[in-house]
Motif scaffolding. Structure first.
Motif, PDB file in Angstrom:
ATOM      1  N   PRO A  46       0.837  -1.133  -0.277  1.00 24.16           N
ATOM      2  CA  PRO A  46       0.247  -0.001   0.131  1.00 24.16           C
ATOM      3  C   PRO A  46       1.281   1.339  -0.458  1.00 24.16           C
ATOM      4  CG  PRO A  46      -1.013  -1.561   1.485  1.00 24.16           C
ATOM      5  CD  PRO A  46      -0.021  -2.340   1.009  1.00 24.16           C
ATOM      6  N   HIS A  47       1.861   2.093   0.945  1.00 20.05           N
ATOM      7  CA  HIS A  47       3.110   2.496   1.084  1.00 20.05           C
ATOM      8  C   HIS A  47       3.820   3.198  -0.141  1.00 20.05           C
ATOM      9  CE1 HIS A  47       6.675   4.695   3.043  1.00 20.05           C
ATOM     10  NE2 HIS A  47       5.764   5.179   2.427  1.00 20.05           N
ATOM     11  N   ASN A  48       3.826   2.336  -1.571  1.00 25.01           N
ATOM     12  CA  ASN A  48       3.799   2.030  -2.700  1.00 25.01           C
ATOM     13  C   ASN A  48       2.813   2.228  -3.347  1.00 25.01           C
ATOM     14  OD1 ASN A  48       5.784  -0.841  -2.445  1.00 25.01           O
ATOM     15  ND2 ASN A  48       6.619   0.767  -2.255  1.00 25.01           N
ATOM     16  N   LEU A  49       2.174   1.736  -3.153  1.00 29.96           N
ATOM     17  CA  LEU A  49       0.454   1.557  -4.003  1.00 29.96           C
ATOM     18  C   LEU A  49       0.282   2.777  -4.364  1.00 29.96           C
ATOM     19  CD1 LEU A  49      -1.080   0.707  -6.306  1.00 29.96           C
ATOM     20  CD2 LEU A  49      -2.666  -0.191  -4.637  1.00 29.96           C
ATOM     21  N   ILE A  50      -0.384   3.596  -3.203  1.00 31.22           N
ATOM     22  CA  ILE A  50      -0.890   5.294  -2.702  1.00 31.22           C
ATOM     23  C   ILE A  50       0.470   6.247  -3.512  1.00 31.22           C
ATOM     24  CG2 ILE A  50       0.497   6.440  -0.391  1.00 31.22           C
ATOM     25  CD1 ILE A  50      -4.041   5.958  -2.093  1.00 31.22           C
ATOM     26  N   LEU A  51       1.745   5.967  -3.456  1.00 35.71           N
ATOM     27  CA  LEU A  51       2.245   6.805  -4.428  1.00 35.71           C
ATOM     28  C   LEU A  51       2.197   6.690  -5.736  1.00 35.71           C
ATOM     29  CD1 LEU A  51       5.460   6.569  -2.068  1.00 35.71           C
ATOM     30  CD2 LEU A  51       3.573   8.745  -1.810  1.00 35.71           C
ATOM     31  N   ILE A  52       2.615   6.293  -6.229  1.00 35.73           N
ATOM     32  CA  ILE A  52       2.718   5.643  -7.718  1.00 35.73           C
ATOM     33  C   ILE A  52       0.918   6.006  -7.803  1.00 35.73           C
ATOM     34  CG2 ILE A  52       2.285   3.928 -10.271  1.00 35.73           C
ATOM     35  CD1 ILE A  52       4.540   2.017  -7.569  1.00 35.73           C
ATOM     36  N   VAL A  53       0.011   5.927  -7.354  1.00 37.67           N
ATOM     37  CA  VAL A  53      -1.872   6.365  -7.413  1.00 37.67           C
ATOM     38  C   VAL A  53      -1.698   7.612  -8.021  1.00 37.67           C
ATOM     39  CG1 VAL A  53      -4.050   5.913  -7.407  1.00 37.67           C
ATOM     40  CG2 VAL A  53      -3.102   3.895  -7.428  1.00 37.67           C
ATOM     41  N   THR A  54      -1.211   8.565  -6.934  1.00 34.96           N
ATOM     42  CA  THR A  54      -1.451   9.260  -6.927  1.00 34.96           C
ATOM     43  C   THR A  54      -0.516  10.489  -8.119  1.00 34.96           C
ATOM     44  OG1 THR A  54      -0.163   9.791  -4.994  1.00 34.96           O
ATOM     45  CG2 THR A  54      -2.267   9.721  -4.893  1.00 34.96           C
ATOM     46  N   ALA A  55       0.693   9.594  -7.707  1.00 35.24           N
ATOM     47  CA  ALA A  55       2.128  10.570  -9.176  1.00 35.24           C
ATOM     48  C   ALA A  55       0.925  10.494 -10.802  1.00 35.24           C
ATOM     49  CB  ALA A  55       2.612   9.903  -9.188  1.00 35.24           C
ATOM     50  N   SER A  56       0.388   9.142 -10.784  1.00 35.80           N
ATOM     51  CA  SER A  56      -0.699   9.364 -11.988  1.00 35.80           C
ATOM     52  C   SER A  56      -1.460   9.841 -12.177  1.00 35.80           C
ATOM     53  CB  SER A  56      -0.827   7.606 -12.216  1.00 35.80           C
ATOM     54  OG  SER A  56      -0.155   6.372 -11.469  1.00 35.80           O
ATOM     55  N   ARG A  57      -2.771   9.745 -11.197  1.00 34.83           N
ATOM     56  CA  ARG A  57      -3.257  10.978 -11.256  1.00 34.83           C
ATOM     57  C   ARG A  57      -2.866  12.241 -11.608  1.00 34.83           C
ATOM     58  NH1 ARG A  57      -9.105  12.120  -9.841  1.00 34.83           N
ATOM     59  NH2 ARG A  57      -9.609  13.364 -10.928  1.00 34.83           N
ATOM     60  N   TYR A  58      -2.196  12.612 -11.415  1.00 35.79           N
ATOM     61  CA  TYR A  58      -1.355  14.388 -11.392  1.00 35.79           C
ATOM     62  C   TYR A  58      -1.180  14.692 -12.584  1.00 35.79           C
ATOM     63  CZ  TYR A  58       2.105  17.772 -11.095  1.00 35.79           C
ATOM     64  OH  TYR A  58       2.752  19.077 -11.956  1.00 35.79           O
ATOM     65  N   LEU A  59       0.349  13.462 -12.558  1.00 35.60           N
ATOM     66  CA  LEU A  59       0.128  13.490 -14.169  1.00 35.60           C
ATOM     67  C   LEU A  59      -0.342  13.723 -14.899  1.00 35.60           C
ATOM     68  CD1 LEU A  59       4.257  11.633 -13.240  1.00 35.60           C
ATOM     69  CD2 LEU A  59       4.025  14.109 -13.252  1.00 35.60           C
ATOM     70  N   SER A  60      -1.111  12.553 -15.483  1.00 34.47           N
ATOM     71  CA  SER A  60      -2.412  12.284 -16.164  1.00 34.47           C
ATOM     72  C   SER A  60      -3.332  14.019 -16.759  1.00 34.47           C
ATOM     73  CB  SER A  60      -3.990  11.397 -15.520  1.00 34.47           C
ATOM     74  OG  SER A  60      -4.412  11.558 -16.265  1.00 34.47           O
ATOM     75  N   ASP A  61      -3.698  14.615 -15.395  1.00 31.61           N
ATOM     76  CA  ASP A  61      -4.619  15.433 -15.303  1.00 31.61           C
ATOM     77  C   ASP A  61      -3.522  16.881 -16.143  1.00 31.61           C
ATOM     78  OD1 ASP A  61      -6.645  14.815 -14.079  1.00 31.61           O
ATOM     79  OD2 ASP A  61      -5.434  15.641 -12.051  1.00 31.61           O
ATOM     80  N   ARG A  62      -1.900  16.719 -15.975  1.00 28.02           N
ATOM     81  CA  ARG A  62      -1.183  17.771 -16.201  1.00 28.02           C
ATOM     82  C   ARG A  62      -0.788  18.072 -18.284  1.00 28.02           C
ATOM     83  NH1 ARG A  62       3.408  21.116 -14.563  1.00 28.02           N
ATOM     84  NH2 ARG A  62       4.961  21.453 -15.952  1.00 28.02           N
ATOM     85  N   TYR A  63      -1.192  15.873 -18.051  1.00 29.99           N
ATOM     86  CA  TYR A  63      -1.349  16.275 -19.689  1.00 29.99           C
ATOM     87  C   TYR A  63      -1.865  15.302 -20.917  1.00 29.99           C
ATOM     88  CZ  TYR A  63       4.137  15.491 -18.161  1.00 29.99           C
ATOM     89  OH  TYR A  63       5.377  16.505 -17.935  1.00 29.99           O
ATOM     90  N   ASN A  64      -3.190  15.890 -19.440  1.00 31.46           N
ATOM     91  CA  ASN A  64      -4.500  15.180 -20.535  1.00 31.46           C
ATOM     92  C   ASN A  64      -4.361  14.635 -21.288  1.00 31.46           C
ATOM     93  OD1 ASN A  64      -7.474  16.092 -20.135  1.00 31.46           O
ATOM     94  ND2 ASN A  64      -7.134  16.936 -22.389  1.00 31.46           N
TER      95      ASN A  64
END
Length: 288
Positions: A46-64
């Motif tokens: 879960p430690h790794n997963l929450i960091l990967i998921v939130t980073a993915s959400r941010y970068l997806s929003d950034r690059y659409n």
């Protein structure tokens, strides 16, 4: 994929190494998307997963566009399916043609990744978690379950309250998992993360003199300082106190700083970083 920046994830992504995932946001000229390469990843918590998921959400929003996850080992692909990662539209998982995606029944060793946006969903997550904890610790009485429930409730409520530019309009991701160790002890990891305004911006609503992310983290955890109008802010004090009987440790990352505190210590360690990590990510490791 053309003009996509590929990041090879480390085997055990941490509050420190997650900086590499946000470096691309600084050097993004000519970049139109991001790929996360899991070649080196042999296990996910879960430690790794929450960091990967939130980073993915941010970068997806950034690059659409969705962040691509590729080169994932079969057993980790199964874990992703179990955790409902396929339901997140900002992530696109590449699968080998021979890999068959499975549907899973509810697990008795974890609470799948959930998105929590309001009090009703908080209540549902708490009830589900209490049911799971009762199965995990049938002979422990109410103390262990009560303290773990407190950690979850306070953390999720804080995310919803403070992660949005408009108070009480935020959301977060939540996941919980149990591990057995060779010495007979049980470890529980609880992870909560959002991509909101972060602790510094939240506190500056009420305390505009807050200097930086490190000060915001320390004040929240040690002194209960809040971004809530009219006071409050005891949530992180309650979290700290609930860790003690669980032999727990908490990691909190927000902006350019992260905090680590071990139950029973009279201090917290603060680490400063070169890159800003949007929102707030919190991970508890508890032994029961």
């Amino acid at each position: 994929m053309d003009n996509c920046y590929t990041i090879k994830l480390p085997d055990n992504l941490s509050m420190e190494s997650v900086d590499e995932l946000y470096r691309v946001a600084i050097m993004s000229q000519g970049v139109y998307g991001v790929i996360f390469d899991f070649t080196n990843v042999s296990f996910v918590t879960p430690h790794n997963l929450i960091l990967i998921v939130t980073a993915s959400r941010y970068l997806s929003d950034r690059y659409n566009r969705a962040v691509v996850w590729k080169q994932i080992r079969p057993k980790i692909l199964g874990y992703m399916d179990r955790m409902n990662i396929n339901e997140l539209d900002f992530i696109s998982i590449e699968r080998p043609s021979i890999f068959k995606r499975h549907s899973y029944e509810k697990s008795d060793a974890l609470v799948e990744l959930s998105v929590i946006k309001d009090m009703q969903q908080i209540g549902s997550a708490i009830r589900q978690t209490r049911d799971v904890l009762t199965r995990w610790f049938p002979d422990s009485g109410n103390s262990c379950k009560l303290h773990l429930s407190t950690l979850i409730k306070e953390t999720v409520e804080n995310s919803i309250e403070h992660s949005s530019a408009e108070p009480s309009n935020g959301f977060c991701y939540y996941v919980l998992q149990k591990y057995g160790h060779a010495d007979g002890t049980t470890e529980v990891q609880i992870a909560v993360g959002d991509t909101g305004v972060g602790m510094l911006a939240s506190q500056r609503r009420v305390h505009p003199s807050t200097k930086n992310d490190a000060e915001a983290l320390l004040e929240a955890v040690w002194n209960g300082r809040s971004g809530r109008e009219g006071g409050g802010g005891m949530g992180y004090i309650n979290i700290k106190e609930s860790l003690a009987p669980l032999h727990g440790k908490v990691y909190i990352r927000s902006g350019r700083a992260h905090l680590e505190h071990i139950a029973g210590d009279s201090y917290a360690r603060i680490f400063r970083h070169s890159y800003s990590c949007p929102g707030t990510q919190i991970v508890f490791q508890c032994r029961a």
